[in-house]
Write a protein that holds these residues in place. Structure first.
Motif: not given
Length: 182
Positions: A109-118
Motif C-alpha cells: 500500500x506504500x510507494x516508499x522504499x527509500x528516500x533519495x535525498x539529492x
C-alpha cells in the motif's frame, strides 16, 4: 530487507576483502561493516524510517572517498570508517530493491522504499525481495553469510547468531504487525 541481510552483505563485500588482503585490519573492517549494515535501521526508532539515516547516495560517495583514504593511508580508523560508510550506503541502496517501509509491506500500500535525498523524493520499492523477513530474504542472508563464515573464521559466531536471528524473524515476520502494530 532484514538487518541481518544488510549486515551479511556488508561483511561479505567490505570486511571479507579486507580480512583476506590486510588481515591486520580484520577487526576494524568487521566492526565497521557490521555497524554500517545495521545503523541505518536505527531510524525505525528515531525519525522517519528509510529517510532519517538512509543515505544511498551520500553514504556511498563518502564510503568511496573513505575507501580511497584507507587504501592510501591504511589505519584502524580509516578502514573502520570506510567499511562503515560503504556498508551504510549498500544498506540504504539495497532497500530500494525490497518492499516498502510500511508495517505490512506484503500488502503493497506504500510507494516508499527509500528516500533519495539529492532528489528530495522517495524511490518506489522494486519488490525483488518482497518484504523484510520474506523467505527469499532469509535465503539471501544465508547465501551472503556462508562465504563470509568460510573466508573469515573469526566472524563465524557472529554469522551464526545473525542466521539464527534471521530465521526466527522470518518465521514470525507476518505476525509482527499484530503484536507491535498501531
Amino acid at each position: 530487507m532484514m538487518v541481518t541481510t544488510h549486515a551479511a552483505a556488508a561483511l561479505l563485500f567490505f570486511a571479507t576483502p579486507v580480512a583476506l588482503l590486510a588481515p591486520e585490519f580484520t577487526a576494524a573492517a568487521i566492526i565497521g561493516a557490521l555497524l554500517g549494515g545495521i545503523v541505518p535501521d536505527v531510524d525505525l526508532f528515531v525519525g522517519t524510517h528509510r529517510k532519517s539515516l538512509h543515505f544511498p547516495v551520500y553514504a556511498s560517495l563518502a564510503g568511496v572517498g573513505a575507501g580511497i583514504v584507507a587504501l592510501v593511508a591504511p589505519s584502524t580508523a580509516s578502514v573502520a570508517a570506510a567499511t562503515f560508510l560503504l556498508g551504510a550506503g549498500l544498506h540504504a541502496a539495497s532497500d530500494w530493491f525490497g518492499g516498502s517501509d510500511e508495517l505490512r509491506p506484503w500488502e503493497r500500500t506504500s510507494r516508499r522504499a527509500v528516500y533519495l535525498h539529492p532528489r528530495r523524493r522517495w524511490l518506489r520499492p522494486r519488490h525483488i525481495i518482497r518484504y523484510d523477513g520474506a523467505p527469499e530474504d532469509f535465503f539471501l542472508t544465508v547465501v551472503l553469510a556462508i562465504p563470509v563464515a568460510y573466508a573469515v573464521p573469526s566472524v563465524r559466531l557472529i554469522v551464526a547468531a545473525g542466521l539464527v536471528v534471521g530465521a526466527v524473524y522470518t518465521l514470525f515476520r507476518r505476525r509482527v504487525p499484530d503484536v507491535f502494530g498501531v
